[in-house]
Design a protein around this motif. Structure first.
Motif, mmCIF file in Angstrom:
data_model
loop_
_atom_site.group_PDB
_atom_site.id
_atom_site.type_symbol
_atom_site.label_atom_id
_atom_site.label_comp_id
_atom_site.label_asym_id
_atom_site.label_seq_id
_atom_site.Cartn_x
_atom_site.Cartn_y
_atom_site.Cartn_z
ATOM 1 N N GLU A 134 0.836 -1.204 0.000
ATOM 2 C CA GLU A 134 0.000 0.000 0.000
ATOM 3 C C GLU A 134 0.875 1.260 0.000
ATOM 4 O OE1 GLU A 134 -3.968 -0.701 2.433
ATOM 5 O OE2 GLU A 134 -2.258 -1.500 3.550
ATOM 6 N N LEU A 135 1.971 1.233 0.736
ATOM 7 C CA LEU A 135 2.883 2.377 0.743
ATOM 8 C C LEU A 135 3.514 2.577 -0.626
ATOM 9 C CD1 LEU A 135 4.845 2.386 4.128
ATOM 10 C CD2 LEU A 135 3.289 4.116 3.236
ATOM 11 N N ASP A 136 3.855 1.494 -1.312
ATOM 12 C CA ASP A 136 4.418 1.596 -2.671
ATOM 13 C C ASP A 136 3.422 2.281 -3.607
ATOM 14 O OD1 ASP A 136 6.961 0.499 -2.339
ATOM 15 O OD2 ASP A 136 6.201 -1.549 -2.495
ATOM 16 N N ALA A 137 2.137 1.920 -3.483
ATOM 17 C CA ALA A 137 1.111 2.539 -4.334
ATOM 18 C C ALA A 137 0.996 4.029 -4.049
ATOM 19 C CB ALA A 137 -0.237 1.840 -4.110
ATOM 20 N N ILE A 138 1.073 4.403 -2.766
ATOM 21 C CA ILE A 138 1.021 5.822 -2.408
ATOM 22 C C ILE A 138 2.228 6.554 -2.985
ATOM 23 C CG2 ILE A 138 1.211 7.420 -0.467
ATOM 24 C CD1 ILE A 138 -0.562 5.555 1.128
ATOM 25 N N ALA A 139 3.387 5.926 -2.912
ATOM 26 C CA ALA A 139 4.595 6.539 -3.466
ATOM 27 C C ALA A 139 4.440 6.791 -4.961
ATOM 28 C CB ALA A 139 5.811 5.650 -3.196
ATOM 29 N N ASP A 140 3.839 5.848 -5.676
ATOM 30 C CA ASP A 140 3.621 6.031 -7.120
ATOM 31 C C ASP A 140 2.686 7.204 -7.390
ATOM 32 O OD1 ASP A 140 5.267 3.880 -7.627
ATOM 33 O OD2 ASP A 140 3.617 2.437 -7.809
ATOM 34 N N ASP A 141 1.603 7.306 -6.601
ATOM 35 C CA ASP A 141 0.662 8.420 -6.780
ATOM 36 C C ASP A 141 1.350 9.764 -6.530
ATOM 37 O OD1 ASP A 141 -1.443 6.774 -7.417
ATOM 38 O OD2 ASP A 141 -2.220 6.667 -5.375
ATOM 39 N N LEU A 142 2.154 9.814 -5.466
ATOM 40 C CA LEU A 142 2.828 11.065 -5.136
ATOM 41 C C LEU A 142 3.880 11.429 -6.181
ATOM 42 C CD1 LEU A 142 3.240 10.614 -1.283
ATOM 43 C CD2 LEU A 142 1.680 12.166 -2.466
ATOM 44 N N ALA A 143 4.547 10.419 -6.735
ATOM 45 C CA ALA A 143 5.534 10.696 -7.786
ATOM 46 C C ALA A 143 4.858 11.302 -9.002
ATOM 47 C CB ALA A 143 6.274 9.413 -8.161
ATOM 48 N N ALA A 144 3.673 10.797 -9.347
ATOM 49 C CA ALA A 144 2.936 11.330 -10.493
ATOM 50 C C ALA A 144 2.499 12.771 -10.243
ATOM 51 C CB ALA A 144 1.716 10.456 -10.783
ATOM 52 N N ALA A 145 2.142 13.075 -8.973
ATOM 53 C CA ALA A 145 1.649 14.408 -8.650
ATOM 54 C C ALA A 145 2.759 15.374 -8.248
ATOM 55 C CB ALA A 145 0.625 14.301 -7.503
ATOM 56 N N GLN A 146 4.013 14.916 -8.185
ATOM 57 C CA GLN A 146 5.094 15.744 -7.638
ATOM 58 C C GLN A 146 5.260 17.090 -8.335
ATOM 59 O OE1 GLN A 146 8.272 16.671 -8.784
ATOM 60 N NE2 GLN A 146 8.892 17.577 -6.796
ATOM 61 N N PRO A 147 5.313 17.138 -9.686
ATOM 62 C CA PRO A 147 5.475 18.453 -10.334
ATOM 63 C C PRO A 147 4.339 19.423 -9.972
ATOM 64 C CG PRO A 147 5.873 16.686 -11.894
ATOM 65 C CD PRO A 147 5.284 16.049 -10.689
ATOM 66 N N PHE A 148 3.146 18.895 -9.971
ATOM 67 C CA PHE A 148 1.980 19.710 -9.637
ATOM 68 C C PHE A 148 2.089 20.228 -8.203
ATOM 69 C CE2 PHE A 148 -2.266 19.998 -7.799
ATOM 70 C CZ PHE A 148 -2.913 20.811 -8.704
ATOM 71 N N LEU A 149 2.433 19.341 -7.264
ATOM 72 C CA LEU A 149 2.517 19.713 -5.854
ATOM 73 C C LEU A 149 3.655 20.699 -5.590
ATOM 74 C CD1 LEU A 149 1.901 16.218 -4.218
ATOM 75 C CD2 LEU A 149 0.270 18.091 -4.467
ATOM 76 N N ALA A 150 4.759 20.499 -6.295
ATOM 77 C CA ALA A 150 5.909 21.385 -6.094
ATOM 78 C C ALA A 150 5.563 22.823 -6.465
ATOM 79 C CB ALA A 150 7.099 20.894 -6.917
#
Length: 868
Positions: A134-150
């Motif tokens: 489950e943590l791996d899946a969250i990491a993937d979601d956050l990686a996809a959203a990283q540019p937007f979040l930054a």
């Protein structure tokens, strides 16, 4: 010899009532003095024990196990459970945490409040409780959203959000990253539509962007340790009332975005006790009124009715005074003693007054008629009082203390009612020159005579019914589920059933104390291997496993997100926010004009919402939109940053409330065992209990309590039934010295028992915690009518048969008052009281039919045989 003893008793009673009549004023003065004393005693000293656990002998092993656990872990006693439903994870968690914090600040009503999965500890360490996948899946979601979040962390405003979305649409960035862009656009469309209407609703926009389920409702729980007031009939009234008041102040008891409901042991008891108190009082009043109306139809004399009712009230007050002196309290079962007393105690007065009236209509004067009435029915009234008391007293030696106390109170109440009938009633009738009775004959009401005209047909039909009933009685069962005797309309009961059905939480878990935490963990492993066990929990369950790998992954996530390294830009003004929104609207045109698809449909919906929003743009709407979109996302980012900074969890880091709930002062540790199956099914409860007990001893919990309490009640029922049957039979044999007459009196009782059991099976009325006293009680009630009729038969049957006598009419009216009294209980909303009233009404009606149909037919056959 038996007949001579019976006549001697009758003559003694006749002399007694004659003496009472001669000294009526003095007798009534003494009666009023005793009644005043009994009333003062009951008001001053008769309390209420509302603790349902005390319905059983504290020396029973299952009660000992429960008391040991309660003493070792008092924080678990009588907890309240608040069930919170909210549209998003954040909203549910925040609601639970804030409620727990508020309740903790009110020590006068609550000792503690704990929100599992919410609050500072779980906010900081919540990610560690997830599985590594489950943590791996969250990491993937956050990686996809990283540019937007930054970029959004640099410009945390509507301008920053809309410019990022515009850029993503123009460059197709979200398509390349695999980001769920359609879901984000749909969430923004809903938020814009709400803001345009100036409606601020909780939105899961932060979860849409950062991953997570956006479909609600999400459920959270708050476990509250209240402070009951055991001096109150309803000990939880103040705590539960304050909790409901807090929920109302927060607007959570309606149909809003956040909804909270209350259940748990104390909530169930509080609603039940309040209902029992109100409905028992209402049933008592209704019983008194109905009995008065029936007495009017039976006696047709205000003097007779008022004397009978006064006698009833005096006997009731005496009984309450006796309860105060002998026991000192009422329990949740014995609180119904007043209804039982009214329904049963009036019988003696009816038999005496109807016989008295019959004699007055034969031109007897008052004094002679009163003495002759006592001579004629006095001995049978005494015998009936004894047999009815035996029916109540039969529960006294059992482990079912709740009904044993009712047996002591009501059994003695029958004897006190007899005393009142032989003292108060004749004294009231003897005031002045005795009552003037209307000329309308009491005998104008006649029972049908066909049972005595066709006795063989009646007996034959009855025997066929008995055979049919005997095939159904084995299907009668005991329902040990305590929820089924509660009011199904009560909120706490409805929520409890919902939890059982959905399995969100298991309120009927089993609890075991082990020597220490290591032993508890080892036992938990054994128990989890059982087919009936879904999972177990110890204090160690709250320490996440695999923390080393999880902490490394959290550190990696924090590194690639790198929020703290970005330089913020100045906040925008209103015009800049509006310009960014119009830019987004312009960018959406390309999506709207693309091939028809889910995305083009979402783009059209968002574009329409923006058009309406900018058409009437104002500062309030912009602020609402900022809260729904930007602030929601920023809150989620802040919580994420805190969770990514977790340093791991050791046992010492766990919240103190967990230690208090799971570890005793002397170091013993609790194992909670949760069932695999839905425990609404009785067989699943028995299987769950048996399997756990096969592994460990000393287990307790609601499931075990329910099974063991049911067994204790069944043992009590068997013991009381055997005791009452033997005692009543011996009493009749000793007093009558006639096996034939004893069998005649008991035959309709045996028939009514068969028929009552069969009808209960057919209409699905089980034996339960509340109505279990009915069976031995019906033995006492049922034999009374047989005693009166056989007694009249022994004294000589008139030419028009047993059904033409005042005794038969008195049996009818007495049973009718009993049915009316118990029938008022049968209409109660509380299922326990209702089942008690329904079964008593049914049993009394069937017993009446057997005594006025089957017994007269038997007596007629016996008389004909004697002639031959």
């Amino acid at each position: 010899m038996a007949i001579q003893a019976e006549k001697a008793l009758g003559r003694g009673l006749a002399r007694w009532v004659a003496w009472v009549g001669e000294h009526a004023h003095a007798v009534l003065a003494v009666v009023m003095l005793l009644t005043s004393l009994a009333g003062w005693t009951s008001v001053s000293y008769l309390g209420v024990n509302s603790e349902t656990d005390d319905l059983f002998d504290p020396n029973l092993p299952f009660r000992q196990d429960r008391m040991r656990l309660d003493a070792a872990l008092p924080a678990r006693n009588d907890n309240l459970l608040v069930v919170i439903d909210a549209p998003t994870n954040l909203a549910a968690g925040d609601a639970a945490a804030s409620l727990a914090e508020q309740l903790e600040a009110e020590p006068a009503r609550f000792s503690s409040a704990f929100a599992p999965g919410a609050g500072p500890f779980f906010e900081r360490n919540g990610l560690l409780f997830l599985e590594l996948e489950e943590l791996d899946a969250i990491a993937d979601d956050l990686a996809a959203a990283q540019p937007f979040l930054a970029e959004l962390s640099r410009d945390p405003s509507l301008r920053g959000l809309f410019l990022q979305l515009t850029r993503a649409i123009e460059e197709g960035g979200f398509d390349r990253s695999g980001f769920d862009f359609d879901r984000v656009l749909s969430g923004i469309a809903s938020a814009v539509a709400d803001a345009e209407r100036h409606e601020a609703r909780p939105r899961a926009f932060g979860e849409l962007v950062l991953g997570g389920d956006d479909e609600g409702p999400v459920r959270r729980f708050v476990i509250v340790e209240p402070k009951p007031d055991f001096t109150d009939f309803v000990p939880g009234r103040a705590s539960v009332g304050r909790l409901l008041e807090v929920l109302s102040e927060r607007g959570w008891r309606g149909e809003g975005a956040v909804r909270a409901r209350v259940t748990g042991d104390l909530a169930l008891k509080t609603e039940e006790l309040g209902l029992v108190k109100a409905q028992a009082a209402g049933a008592g009043l209704a019983s008194f009124v109905l009995v008065g109306l029936i007495l009017w139809r039976a006696q047709r004399s205000f003097r007779l009715i008022s004397a009978t009712l006064l006698t009833l009230v005096v006997g009731l007050v005496w009984t309450a005074g006796f309860a105060a002196v002998s026991i000192g309290h009422l329990n949740v079962i014995s609180v119904a003693f007043a209804v039982l007393f009214i329904g049963l105690g009036v019988d003696f007065g009816i038999h005496l007054t109807l016989r008295y009236r019959e004699l007055r209509e034969e031109e007897e004067d008052h004094e002679h008629a009163l003495s002759e009435a006592a001579l004629g029915v006095g001995s049978s009234i005494v015998l009936c009082a004894i047999t009815t008391s035996v029916g109540f007293y039969s529960f006294v030696p059992t482990d079912f203390l709740g009904v044993a106390e009712l047996g002591v109170i009501s059994g003695t109440g029958m004897l006190l009612s007899l005393a009142g009938t032989l003292a108060v009633l004749p004294a009231c009738l003897s005031l002045g020159k005795g009552p003037r009775l209307p000329r309308t004959r009491a005998g104008s009401f006649r029972l049908p005579s066909w049972p005595t005209r066709y006795p063989r047909v009646v007996v034959g039909v009855v025997l066929l019914l008995a055979v049919g009933a005997a095939t159904q009685v084995p299907r009668l069962y005991f329902d040990a589920n305590p929820l089924r005797v509660r009011d199904p309309g009560a909120s706490s009961v409805q929520v409890f059933f919902e939890l059982l059905d959905k399995g969100d939480i298991h309120p009927w878990s089993i609890e075991v104390l082990a020597a220490d935490l290591a032993a508890a963990d080892a036992l938990a492993v054994q128990l989890e291997a059982l087919p009936s066990v879904q999972r177990t929990s110890t204090l160690s369950s709250f320490v996440p496993s695999g923390q080393e790998e999880k902490l490394e992954l959290l550190a990696d996530i924090a590194l690639f997100l790198g929020f703290a390294e970005l330089e913020p830009v100045p906040a925008p003004d209103f015009a800049e926010n509006e310009a960014a929104l119009r830019s987004l609207r312009h960018a959406l045109v390309a999506l709207e004009q693309a091939e028809p698809s889910t995305r083009s449909g979402v783009a059209i919906r968002l574009g329409d919402a923006i058009d309406r929003f900018v058409a009437d743009l104002d500062g309030a709407a912009v602020r609402i939109l900022h809260e729904s979109l930007v602030q929601s996302l920023l809150d989620r980012i802040i919580r994420l940053e805190e969770a990514l900074g977790s340093e791991g969890v050791e046992r010492a880091d766990l919240p103190p409330v967990l230690h208090r709930r799971m570890i005793t002062a002397d170091g013993r540790a609790l194992v909670e065992v949760y069932p695999e199956k839905n425990l609404s099914d009785d067989s699943a409860v028995v299987e769950f209990v048996d399997e756990v007990r096969g592994v460990t001893s000393g287990a307790t919990g609601t499931s075990i309590y329910m099974v063991e309490a049911g067994e204790a009640i069944k043992r009590a029922l068997r013991q009381a039934l055997v005791t009452a049957s033997i005692a009543v039979t011996l009493i009749l044999l000793i007093l009558w010295r006639s096996p034939r007459d004893t069998v005649l009196a008991l035959a309709p009782l045996a028939l009514s028992a068969l028929l009552t059991g069969a009808v209960c099976v057919l209409i699905q009325i089980p034996i339960n915690f509340a109505n279990v006293i009915v069976i031995p009680l019906l033995l006492g009630i049922g034999v009374d009518s047989g005693i009166h009729l056989v007694h009249r038969f022994r004294a000589g049957v008139p030419s028009d048969g047993i059904l033409g006598t005042s005794t038969s009419r008195a049996v009818f009216w007495s049973a009718l008052t009993t049915i009316a009294s118990f029938g008022s209980l049968g209409l109660a909303g509380h299922r326990g009281l209702a089942s008690l009233g329904q079964l008593l009404t049914l049993g009394t009606a069937i017993t009446l039919a057997c005594n006025l149909i089957f017994l007269p037919a038997l007596l007629t056959l016996v008389k004909k045989r004697g002639r031959s």
